[in-house]
Design an enzyme around this catalytic site. Structure first.
Site, PDB file in Angstrom:
ATOM      1  N   GLU A 282      39.249  23.146  47.647  1.00 51.73           N
ATOM      2  CA  GLU A 282      38.685  24.000  47.724  1.00 51.73           C
ATOM      3  C   GLU A 282      37.904  23.557  46.584  1.00 51.73           C
ATOM      4  O   GLU A 282      39.583  23.709  45.784  1.00 51.73           O
ATOM      5  CB  GLU A 282      39.727  24.996  48.185  1.00 51.73           C
ATOM      6  N   GLU A 313      29.996  28.278  42.133  1.00 48.72           N
ATOM      7  CA  GLU A 313      31.145  27.396  41.689  1.00 48.72           C
ATOM      8  C   GLU A 313      30.405  25.918  42.449  1.00 48.72           C
ATOM      9  O   GLU A 313      29.808  24.431  41.936  1.00 48.72           O
ATOM     10  CB  GLU A 313      32.271  27.345  42.992  1.00 48.72           C
ATOM     11  N   ASP A 471      38.841  31.138  49.530  1.00 52.58           N
ATOM     12  CA  ASP A 471      39.817  30.420  50.761  1.00 52.58           C
ATOM     13  C   ASP A 471      39.879  30.962  51.991  1.00 52.58           C
ATOM     14  O   ASP A 471      40.148  30.113  52.599  1.00 52.58           O
ATOM     15  CB  ASP A 471      41.433  30.765  49.631  1.00 52.58           C
TER      16      ASP A 471
HETATM   17  P1  8BR Z   1      35.676  33.133  46.094  1.00 51.27           P
HETATM   18  O1  8BR Z   1      36.914  33.538  45.981  1.00 51.27           O
HETATM   19  O2  8BR Z   1      35.412  31.656  46.704  1.00 51.27           O
HETATM   20  O3  8BR Z   1      34.324  33.315  44.599  1.00 51.27           O
HETATM   21  O4  8BR Z   1      34.387  33.436  47.371  1.00 51.27           O
HETATM   22  C1  8BR Z   1      34.251  34.961  48.154  1.00 51.27           C
HETATM   23  C2  8BR Z   1      33.713  35.069  49.169  1.00 51.27           C
HETATM   24  O5  8BR Z   1      34.621  35.886  49.193  1.00 51.27           O
HETATM   25  C3  8BR Z   1      32.682  35.387  48.597  1.00 51.27           C
HETATM   26  O6  8BR Z   1      31.362  34.224  48.911  1.00 51.27           O
HETATM   27  C4  8BR Z   1      32.080  36.556  50.136  1.00 51.27           C
HETATM   28  O7  8BR Z   1      31.420  35.300  51.087  1.00 51.27           O
HETATM   29  C5  8BR Z   1      33.529  36.857  50.247  1.00 51.27           C
HETATM   30  N1  8BR Z   1      33.276  38.026  50.094  1.00 51.27           N
HETATM   31  C6  8BR Z   1      33.125  38.517  49.098  1.00 51.27           C
HETATM   32 BR1  8BR Z   1      32.606  38.153  47.071  1.00 51.27          BR
HETATM   33  N2  8BR Z   1      32.757  40.404  48.883  1.00 51.27           N
HETATM   34  C7  8BR Z   1      32.928  40.453  50.206  1.00 51.27           C
HETATM   35  C8  8BR Z   1      33.079  41.609  51.092  1.00 51.27           C
HETATM   36  N3  8BR Z   1      32.773  43.132  50.472  1.00 51.27           N
HETATM   37  N4  8BR Z   1      33.141  41.176  52.734  1.00 51.27           N
HETATM   38  C9  8BR Z   1      33.038  40.402  52.721  1.00 51.27           C
HETATM   39  N5  8BR Z   1      33.327  38.708  52.066  1.00 51.27           N
HETATM   40  C10 8BR Z   1      33.483  39.138  51.296  1.00 51.27           C
HETATM   41  C1  GLC Z   2      43.267  30.574  41.904  1.00 47.35           C
HETATM   42  C2  GLC Z   2      43.753  31.778  40.742  1.00 47.35           C
HETATM   43  C3  GLC Z   2      44.492  32.504  42.134  1.00 47.35           C
HETATM   44  C4  GLC Z   2      44.233  33.021  42.638  1.00 47.35           C
HETATM   45  C5  GLC Z   2      42.960  32.046  44.042  1.00 47.35           C
HETATM   46  C6  GLC Z   2      42.419  33.264  44.928  1.00 47.35           C
HETATM   47  O1  GLC Z   2      43.661  29.635  43.105  1.00 47.35           O
HETATM   48  O2  GLC Z   2      44.429  30.686  40.022  1.00 47.35           O
HETATM   49  O3  GLC Z   2      45.157  33.355  40.482  1.00 47.35           O
HETATM   50  O4  GLC Z   2      45.243  33.684  44.418  1.00 47.35           O
HETATM   51  O5  GLC Z   2      42.366  31.197  42.769  1.00 47.35           O
HETATM   52  O6  GLC Z   2      41.025  32.103  45.356  1.00 47.35           O
END
Ligand code: 8BR
Ligand code: GLC
Length: 495
Positions: A282, A313, A471
């Site tokens: 991830e 990313e 995640d």
């Molecule tokens: P990261 O934490 O890796 O950035 O991923 C966040 C992901 O959460 C986004 O790519 C999107 O697909 C999802 N997301 C977000 Br931000 N807001 C959301 C929402 N309101 N409803 C569903 N998915 C969401």
């Molecule tokens: C990273 C951050 C952590 C957070 C997570 C969410 O691992 O370090 O604080 O909870 O991303 O994806």
């Protein structure tokens, strides 16, 4: 396929994956668990922070774009940038002063399990995966308390030279300090005004201030490393994350080369005797470009099977792999960004010798997979729809306590905007003869050199929080993949 048809497919995918999740023997999850101190930033909060450190100083730092938080101005500047762009970011801080300053000037709303590995471990355990073996090199008493209290969640310890699996609550190190990150969540529409600048937050997102105390190591004891093969019979795959914490140089003279070698050795050991073991990495926001490139080139390349990442990313990864133009196109707001995302996914798949790349964005996911992967495009698509349902449940409730609760995501409508965005990709692919419009319609494309799966996703209007949704998406889809591979294996043996 119209949205109603997609909704039907979603329901079918969720129930069919739910039925087979317990086919998975287990998943190993490492390395990063931490405590997240979550603060939702209101207009009042951001203006208060700006006025404490000074608007002029913030403006200056915004242009310098600090990649590490050394003082409060760096912090406020990165928060302003994240809010201005509505983009997720994670910025490290190596000084305990940052936490102290925040504790003096802010009150966090709640503390939760944080860290990709921590969030994923709790999720898989709550979904009922038979064995979730979680490992964090810094398991403090406080950290242990954030793991769900369930018998399928286990932590490896060595006692008298023998591997034992205990619950984290019974395995922590009393002398270990906790790692606490600050998460600043902000909402679309929040207005920010300072030093002649004025903007409105374009979308819900978050900035993470990641604490990096000197004792932090992405590592494993020799004894545990030796015992990994004893775990292998219990697991079908591993989800690894946290490599972003590797530093170029350490005070004791070691360098990132030492930790990269250890990281790779662990993966090799996990695969020993189980060549079919699937490893998902991830990805995350990694400020240091040397480390970002090294993680991709030396850890992910050839060693990982699957990679999960968000759109920023993807751009960051392409950037350090020498595809600056494509990286730029991915983050540009123009209509080419979705086709750049697809091209970027293919580059990552091929150049990093992966079996699967899963990109999540707000409103759609794009997944590319190698032709020899043991699942059909329809099965890949089920995995994505399962994960989008979980993401919606997580955005609704902030957490997923059970598979049933995960299913509540089915009630969230598919994003029309995401559905429309996919049309741009369709046009691009049809123009290039990668597929016909009909093939694209149901999200399953068998291109010449790879499979492509695209789905519109469910988006919650007012999410409780956004941290950790990525995640949940990646882990949910990967677990679904493992379950389907297991099922196939059993069917093949039966026939
Ligand atoms: P990261 O934490 O890796 O950035 O991923 C966040 C992901 O959460 C986004 O790519 C999107 O697909 C999802 N997301 C977000 Br931000 N807001 C959301 C929402 N309101 N409803 C569903 N998915 C969401
Ligand atoms: C990273 C951050 C952590 C957070 C997570 C969410 O691992 O370090 O604080 O909870 O991303 O994806």
């Amino acid at each position: 396929m119209d949205i109603d048809e997609w909704e039907k497919r979603y329901s079918m995918a969720f129930s069919s994956i739910s039925e087979i999740l317990d086919n998975i023997n287990g998943v190993f999850v490492a390395y990063n668990s931490n405590v997240d101190a979550i603060k939702h930033v209101s207009e009042k909060d951001i203006h208060k922070l700006i006025s404490i450190v000074g608007a002029k100083a913030v403006q200056q730092k915004v242009t310098e774009y600090p990649r590490e938080i050394q003082d409060p101005v760096d912090l406020v500047a990165r928060l302003v940038i994240a809010m201005r762009d509505g983009k997720a970011a994670e910025v490290p801080t190596y000084t305990a002063d940052t936490h102290k300053w925040l504790m003096d000037n802010m009150v966090f709303d709640k503390a939760r399990m944080g860290g990709q590995a921590g969030i994923i471990s709790n999720l898989l355990s709550n979904l009922g995966v038979n064995n979730v073996i979680t490992y964090v090199p810094w398991l403090s008493k406080e950290q242990a308390e954030y793991f769900v209290d369930a018998p399928n969640l286990k932590y490896p310890v060595i006692e008298n030279g023998v591997l034992r699996l205990k619950h984290p609550h019974d395995a922590y190190d009393v002398n270990q300090l906790p790692k606490i990150n600050w998460i600043f969540e902000f909402s679309k529409g929040t207005k920010v005004e300072y030093d002649g600048e004025i903007f409105e937050v374009p979308r819900d997102n978050r900035l993470i201030i990641s604490s990096r105390p000197p004792w932090l190591r992405i590592d494993m004891s020799e004894q545990l490393y030796d015992q990994i093969p004893h775990m292998n019979g219990m697991i079908d795959g591993a989800i690894l994350s946290g490599y972003q914490m590797i530093k170029e140089k350490y005070e004791d003279g070691t360098t990132y080369h030492d930790y990269v070698k250890k990281a790779v050795d662990v993966i090799k050991r996990l695969k020993e005797g189980s060549p079919d073991m699937r490893i998902h990495v991830e990805f995350t926001s990694i400020q240091n470009k040397v480390i970002r490139r090294t993680i991709l080139k030396d850890i992910v390349h050839k060693h990982a099977s699957s990679l999960g990442l968000d759109t920023v990313e993807v751009a960051n990864a392409l950037n350090v792999l020498g595809h600056e133009e494509l990286a730029y196109a991915v983050i540009s707001k123009g209509e080419n960004s979705i086709s750049a995302l697809y091209e970027g996914a293919v580059k990552l798949l091929c150049e990093l010798k992966l079996e699967r790349v899963h990109i999540h964005s707000l409103g759609f996911y794009i997944c590319v997979a190698s032709k020899d992967f043991p699942l059909t495009v329809e099965e890949h698509r089920d995995a994505l729809m399962f994960s989008s349902t979980l993401a919606a449940a997580q955005a609704l409730h902030g957490d997923i306590g059970s598979l049933e609760e995960g299913g509540t995501g089915l009630g969230v409508p598919i994003s029309e905007r995401g559905h429309d965005d996919l049309e741009q990709l369709e046009k691009y692919l049809v123009r290039r003869d990668v597929c016909t419009g009909t093939e694209f319609e149901d999200g399953c494309v068998c291109a010449l050199n790879h499979d492509l799966i695209v789905i519109p996703t469910k988006v919650v209007q007012d999410p409780v929080a956004t941290v950790g949704i990525g995640d949940t998406i990646s882990a949910g889809a990967f677990a679904a993949i493992l379950a389907m591979i297991r099922k196939k294996g059993a069917e093949d043996r039966g026939s």
